[in-house]
Design a protein around this motif. Sequence first.
Motif, PDB file in Angstrom:
ATOM      1  N   LEU A   1      -8.806  -8.962  -3.883  1.00 21.16           N
ATOM      2  CA  LEU A   1      -7.391  -8.626  -3.656  1.00 21.16           C
ATOM      3  C   LEU A   1      -7.190  -8.163  -2.216  1.00 21.16           C
ATOM      4  O   LEU A   1      -6.232  -8.559  -1.540  1.00 21.16           O
TER       5      LEU A   1
ATOM      6  N   TYR B   1       2.784  -6.336  -7.921  1.00 22.50           N
ATOM      7  CA  TYR B   1       2.125  -6.235  -9.222  1.00 22.50           C
ATOM      8  C   TYR B   1       2.627  -5.016 -10.010  1.00 22.50           C
ATOM      9  O   TYR B   1       1.849  -4.311 -10.651  1.00 22.50           O
ATOM     10  N   HIS B   2       3.910  -4.734  -9.909  1.00 23.04           N
ATOM     11  CA  HIS B   2       4.488  -3.651 -10.715  1.00 23.04           C
ATOM     12  C   HIS B   2       5.828  -4.171 -11.240  1.00 23.04           C
ATOM     13  O   HIS B   2       6.114  -5.364 -11.093  1.00 23.04           O
TER      14      HIS B   2
ATOM     15  N   ILE C   1     -12.576  -3.799 -14.640  1.00 28.97           N
ATOM     16  CA  ILE C   1     -11.212  -4.075 -14.163  1.00 28.97           C
ATOM     17  C   ILE C   1     -10.982  -5.583 -13.995  1.00 28.97           C
ATOM     18  O   ILE C   1      -9.874  -6.081 -14.186  1.00 28.97           O
TER      19      ILE C   1
ATOM     20  N   GLY D   1      -4.099   1.928  -4.313  1.00 32.65           N
ATOM     21  CA  GLY D   1      -4.138   0.803  -5.253  1.00 32.65           C
ATOM     22  C   GLY D   1      -3.087  -0.214  -4.857  1.00 32.65           C
ATOM     23  O   GLY D   1      -2.145  -0.484  -5.596  1.00 32.65           O
ATOM     24  N   SER D   2      -3.296  -0.802  -3.673  1.00 35.81           N
ATOM     25  CA  SER D   2      -2.224  -1.589  -3.021  1.00 35.81           C
ATOM     26  C   SER D   2      -2.180  -3.047  -3.455  1.00 35.81           C
ATOM     27  O   SER D   2      -1.285  -3.780  -3.024  1.00 35.81           O
ATOM     28  N   GLY D   3      -3.120  -3.490  -4.283  1.00 34.72           N
ATOM     29  CA  GLY D   3      -3.075  -4.856  -4.816  1.00 34.72           C
ATOM     30  C   GLY D   3      -3.074  -5.897  -3.700  1.00 34.72           C
ATOM     31  O   GLY D   3      -3.909  -5.871  -2.781  1.00 34.72           O
TER      32      GLY D   3
ATOM     33  N   ASP E   1       4.149 -11.113  -4.728  1.00 32.22           N
ATOM     34  CA  ASP E   1       3.084 -10.183  -4.319  1.00 32.22           C
ATOM     35  C   ASP E   1       3.285  -8.750  -4.811  1.00 32.22           C
ATOM     36  O   ASP E   1       2.638  -7.838  -4.312  1.00 32.22           O
TER      37      ASP E   1
ATOM     38  N   HIS F   1      -5.588   3.231 -14.111  1.00 31.98           N
ATOM     39  CA  HIS F   1      -6.977   2.743 -14.111  1.00 31.98           C
ATOM     40  C   HIS F   1      -7.985   3.858 -13.846  1.00 31.98           C
ATOM     41  O   HIS F   1      -9.192   3.591 -13.844  1.00 31.98           O
TER      42      HIS F   1
ATOM     43  N   GLU G   1      -7.216  -0.557  -1.359  1.00 28.63           N
ATOM     44  CA  GLU G   1      -7.404  -1.390  -2.544  1.00 28.63           C
ATOM     45  C   GLU G   1      -8.880  -1.451  -2.927  1.00 28.63           C
ATOM     46  O   GLU G   1      -9.738  -1.708  -2.097  1.00 28.63           O
TER      47      GLU G   1
HETATM   48  C1  LIG Z   1      -1.313  -3.079 -11.166  1.00 26.39           C
HETATM   49  S1  LIG Z   1      -2.051  -3.163  -9.583  1.00 26.39           S
HETATM   50  C2  LIG Z   1      -0.688  -2.695  -8.570  1.00 26.39           C
HETATM   51  C3  LIG Z   1      -0.861  -3.128  -7.138  1.00 26.39           C
HETATM   52  C4  LIG Z   1       0.271  -2.652  -6.210  1.00 26.39           C
HETATM   53  N1  LIG Z   1       0.409  -1.215  -6.275  1.00 26.39           N
HETATM   54  C5  LIG Z   1       1.561  -3.314  -6.582  1.00 26.39           C
HETATM   55  O1  LIG Z   1       2.397  -2.635  -7.196  1.00 26.39           O
HETATM   56  O2  LIG Z   1       1.763  -4.493  -6.271  1.00 26.39           O
HETATM   57  C6  LIG Z   1      -3.112  -1.725  -9.465  1.00 26.39           C
HETATM   58  C7  LIG Z   1      -4.128  -1.824  -8.329  1.00 26.39           C
HETATM   59  O3  LIG Z   1      -4.852  -0.571  -8.207  1.00 26.39           O
HETATM   60  C8  LIG Z   1      -6.176  -0.885  -7.796  1.00 26.39           C
HETATM   61  N2  LIG Z   1      -7.078   0.250  -8.103  1.00 26.39           N
HETATM   62  C9  LIG Z   1      -7.503   0.647  -9.328  1.00 26.39           C
HETATM   63  N3  LIG Z   1      -8.335   1.697  -9.236  1.00 26.39           N
HETATM   64  C10 LIG Z   1      -8.422   2.004  -7.904  1.00 26.39           C
HETATM   65  C11 LIG Z   1      -9.164   2.980  -7.177  1.00 26.39           C
HETATM   66  N4  LIG Z   1      -9.963   3.860  -7.800  1.00 26.39           N
HETATM   67  N5  LIG Z   1      -9.039   3.020  -5.819  1.00 26.39           N
HETATM   68  C12 LIG Z   1      -8.253   2.107  -5.182  1.00 26.39           C
HETATM   69  N6  LIG Z   1      -7.539   1.139  -5.833  1.00 26.39           N
HETATM   70  C13 LIG Z   1      -7.621   1.081  -7.176  1.00 26.39           C
HETATM   71  C14 LIG Z   1      -6.509  -2.129  -8.606  1.00 26.39           C
HETATM   72  O4  LIG Z   1      -7.622  -2.802  -8.098  1.00 26.39           O
HETATM   73  C15 LIG Z   1      -5.190  -2.898  -8.524  1.00 26.39           C
HETATM   74  O5  LIG Z   1      -5.159  -3.782  -7.459  1.00 26.39           O
END
Ligand SMILES: C[S@@+](CC[C@H](N)C(=O)[O-])C[C@H]1O[C@@H](n2cnc3c(N)ncnc32)[C@H](O)[C@@H]1O
Length: 278
Positions: free
Chosen positions: A96, A42-43, A4, A69-71, A40, A145, A91
Amino acid sequence: MTGIKTMGLYGNVERIMADLAAVGIADDAPLQVDDLVPFDQYHYHGAEAVDVAAAALGATTGQQVLDVGSGLGGPARYLADRTGATVTALELQPDLDAVARSLTQRCGLEPRVEHVNGNILDAELGDRLGAGRFDAMMSMLCILHIPDRPLLFERCAAALRGEGRVFVEDFYARGPFTAHEQDLLGHEVSCPYLPSLDAYRHDLEAAGFVHIVVEDMTEDWTWFVANRLEAFRDRRVELTRRYNQQTFDSLDRFYDAVSTLFAGGNLGGLRLTATRVT
Ligand SMILES: C[S@@+](CC[C@H](N)C(=O)[O-])C[C@H]1O[C@@H](n2cnc3c(N)ncnc32)[C@H](O)[C@@H]1O
């Protein structure tokens, strides 16, 4: 974690400090949620999309919402700030999570935004979060992911209580990907698997979700990611100076890959709501 981290969006996550500095906010200054919103999320469509999530979930004061997946914590802070709900921001990536915590603290939002660093798939994490603790769940551009959908949706259902609502923004497969598209998805987007819409529904239903309503976002997001790439390249000189060459190039590669994938017509985008069956 190595996989990732190769994705351009997740390199140099501290670049948000350079973004804040560029609008005159020092590294240790107190923050308002609205100061952060341009940087801040990421979508796609930033706070506007979180407003849609808030309305779909009926999020309100006193509710407990899980953000999977709170970024950098942008959607979690914005949802807590606008609705009064308490949000647990889960997250996977430690860097992050660390930046997200410090931003939440600078906003004075710790009483209503809790940060948890972990993987939604871990059984031990489920125990830590608390089974049946949440009234609602949102997840924006994270599920792409996670290939193991049956386990993922099982964990989500376990975290919710009663007829807990779910709001998801995610990718899906509209048609078979070419070898080049598979390569871009795997290496540039850390997305080794995408289901069709039918398979997506099936996995949700198998985990006990009902009232699944899907809004197809493909056309909108195809336009969004093409514009994002163009706007980013227009600011090449300014942004290379603000971050550094490597950060600019990594982001450019990522934005380019996503734009190419949507333009190819086989990558789809969705907004989805569902309800946990009791
Ligand atoms: C594209 S980012 C979106 C972040 C946030 N949701 C936003 O919209 O700003 C996706 C996030 O999901 C997290 N993520 C991916 N796989 C995950 C998992 N198995 N458990 C928790 N978080 C995860 C990633 O590390 C990343 O920070």
